[in-house]
Scaffold this motif. Sequence first.
Motif, PDB file in Angstrom:
ATOM      1  N   ARG A  50       2.223  -0.433  -6.312  1.00 34.42           N
ATOM      2  CA  ARG A  50       3.752  -0.438  -6.447  1.00 34.42           C
ATOM      3  C   ARG A  50       4.332  -1.998  -5.930  1.00 34.42           C
ATOM      4  O   ARG A  50       3.952  -2.392  -4.879  1.00 34.42           O
ATOM      5  CB  ARG A  50       4.374   0.386  -5.185  1.00 34.42           C
ATOM      6  N   SER A  51       5.262  -2.267  -6.853  1.00 32.18           N
ATOM      7  CA  SER A  51       5.743  -3.773  -6.572  1.00 32.18           C
ATOM      8  C   SER A  51       6.825  -3.528  -5.511  1.00 32.18           C
ATOM      9  O   SER A  51       7.826  -2.796  -5.522  1.00 32.18           O
ATOM     10  CB  SER A  51       6.165  -4.295  -7.783  1.00 32.18           C
ATOM     11  N   GLU A  52       6.882  -4.475  -4.821  1.00 31.26           N
ATOM     12  CA  GLU A  52       8.223  -4.644  -3.575  1.00 31.26           C
ATOM     13  C   GLU A  52       8.460  -5.872  -3.454  1.00 31.26           C
ATOM     14  O   GLU A  52       7.568  -6.778  -2.314  1.00 31.26           O
ATOM     15  CB  GLU A  52       7.637  -3.824  -2.269  1.00 31.26           C
ATOM     16  N   PRO A  53       9.257  -6.526  -3.852  1.00 28.92           N
ATOM     17  CA  PRO A  53       9.822  -7.954  -3.845  1.00 28.92           C
ATOM     18  C   PRO A  53      10.292  -8.318  -2.425  1.00 28.92           C
ATOM     19  O   PRO A  53      10.150  -9.377  -2.125  1.00 28.92           O
ATOM     20  CB  PRO A  53      10.903  -8.133  -4.816  1.00 28.92           C
ATOM     21  N   ALA A  54      10.828  -7.426  -1.671  1.00 23.01           N
ATOM     22  CA  ALA A  54      11.474  -7.514  -0.366  1.00 23.01           C
ATOM     23  C   ALA A  54       9.960  -7.806   0.579  1.00 23.01           C
ATOM     24  O   ALA A  54       9.196  -6.979   0.434  1.00 23.01           O
ATOM     25  CB  ALA A  54      12.262  -6.598   0.299  1.00 23.01           C
TER      26      ALA A  54
ATOM     27  N   MET B 178       0.746  -1.241   0.096  1.00 24.09           N
ATOM     28  CA  MET B 178      -0.057   0.136  -0.034  1.00 24.09           C
ATOM     29  C   MET B 178       1.087   1.241   0.062  1.00 24.09           C
ATOM     30  O   MET B 178       1.890   1.350   0.781  1.00 24.09           O
ATOM     31  CB  MET B 178      -0.864   0.061   1.052  1.00 24.09           C
ATOM     32  N   ASN B 179       0.472   2.245  -0.702  1.00 15.96           N
ATOM     33  CA  ASN B 179       1.071   3.595  -0.572  1.00 15.96           C
ATOM     34  C   ASN B 179       0.154   4.686  -1.199  1.00 15.96           C
ATOM     35  O   ASN B 179      -1.095   4.141  -1.685  1.00 15.96           O
ATOM     36  CB  ASN B 179       2.290   3.620  -1.697  1.00 15.96           C
TER      37      ASN B 179
ATOM     38  N   ALA C 103       9.611  -6.284 -10.850  1.00 20.09           N
ATOM     39  CA  ALA C 103       9.584  -5.359 -10.139  1.00 20.09           C
ATOM     40  C   ALA C 103       9.896  -3.917 -10.368  1.00 20.09           C
ATOM     41  O   ALA C 103       9.249  -2.965 -10.395  1.00 20.09           O
ATOM     42  CB  ALA C 103       9.640  -5.451  -8.607  1.00 20.09           C
ATOM     43  N   ASP C 104      11.231  -4.117 -10.832  1.00 15.33           N
ATOM     44  CA  ASP C 104      11.864  -2.992 -11.233  1.00 15.33           C
ATOM     45  C   ASP C 104      11.162  -2.250 -12.500  1.00 15.33           C
ATOM     46  O   ASP C 104      10.985  -0.909 -12.586  1.00 15.33           O
ATOM     47  CB  ASP C 104      13.363  -3.149 -11.273  1.00 15.33           C
ATOM     48  N   ILE C 105      10.739  -3.264 -13.453  1.00 16.65           N
ATOM     49  CA  ILE C 105      10.128  -2.584 -14.722  1.00 16.65           C
ATOM     50  C   ILE C 105       8.698  -2.102 -14.226  1.00 16.65           C
ATOM     51  O   ILE C 105       8.529  -1.039 -14.879  1.00 16.65           O
ATOM     52  CB  ILE C 105      10.009  -3.941 -15.573  1.00 16.65           C
TER      53      ILE C 105
END
Length: 308
Positions: free
Chosen positions: A273-277, A103-104, A241-243
């Motif tokens: 927002r993608s956040e792999p961590a 979430m953001n 996620a970077d892409i």
Amino acid sequence: MTKFLAAATLAAALVASPACAQTKIQIGCTATTDCASAMVAVDEGIFRKHGLDAEMVLIGINSNIPAAIVSNSIQIGGPTSTVFLQAADGGLDLVAVAGASVMNPSSNANIAAFVRNGITIKEPKDFVGKKVGAPGLGAFLHVLFVKWLVEKGVDPRSVNFVEVTFPTMADIIKSGGVDVVLTAEPFITRMTNAGLGTIGARYGAELARTEPIIFYAAARDWAEKNPDTIKKFRAAIAEGADIVNSDRDKASASIAKFTKQSIELVKASPPNRSEPALKAEQLAWWIDIMSSQKMLQTKVDLNKLMLN
């Protein structure tokens, strides 16, 4: 000479085949932007680069994902934080293997309670007695909405919740099958443009949280037996996620393809927002909320639910 060439060709094939071998996995997610890192990793050949033959599988209701994982219909799934915790609480031996979305402010603004024509919602208490469709009871949007109702002084038991899949929301709203649906973009824009109703509350923005929405999970037994596959999956997801976070066009194309939405509609709002961590403490807020809603019967050990 011919025999030499044949032998050389065979030797080359034998040497190359292990490097070219692709481990097949199926990844199940609902029709949202939350698993965009996996969608992009499939479409951009990132999984294949890491030695995985990955296929995305569309799941109608998020709460069905844990069962699909346990039955091995899929090997990795994208349950919401709430669905995952409830499944673990119920005895399913699942582990989180990587983060998907968080979430953001941007993603929170894309969450809403959409109200059909003929129903008036001016304040939180107007939801009392209404039939509200959620894409999975106990899933992210449902639990978040209940939390919002409680903060606004409304008893959630006074609201009639039913399950409605994302792809069918427009038709059910249009037919009057429910009064409200808990949804997100691009479905909000799609229903608004079709003249099916209005936004009754942007409850995600009002709560303004930053915890995980969805993360990738697997059966513990499968994950522990396939550490190399998990390692490759994580590496591919990080690239995907970077892409997602930097290339709107590529992310939108993959999301439109998987969710079967028009590219114009998908581009109308940014993906979550993608956040792999992923860290265990990030789920603590969800556990507190779910415990307050009496959705958990046991004391969940977060550390056991995270795959190292």
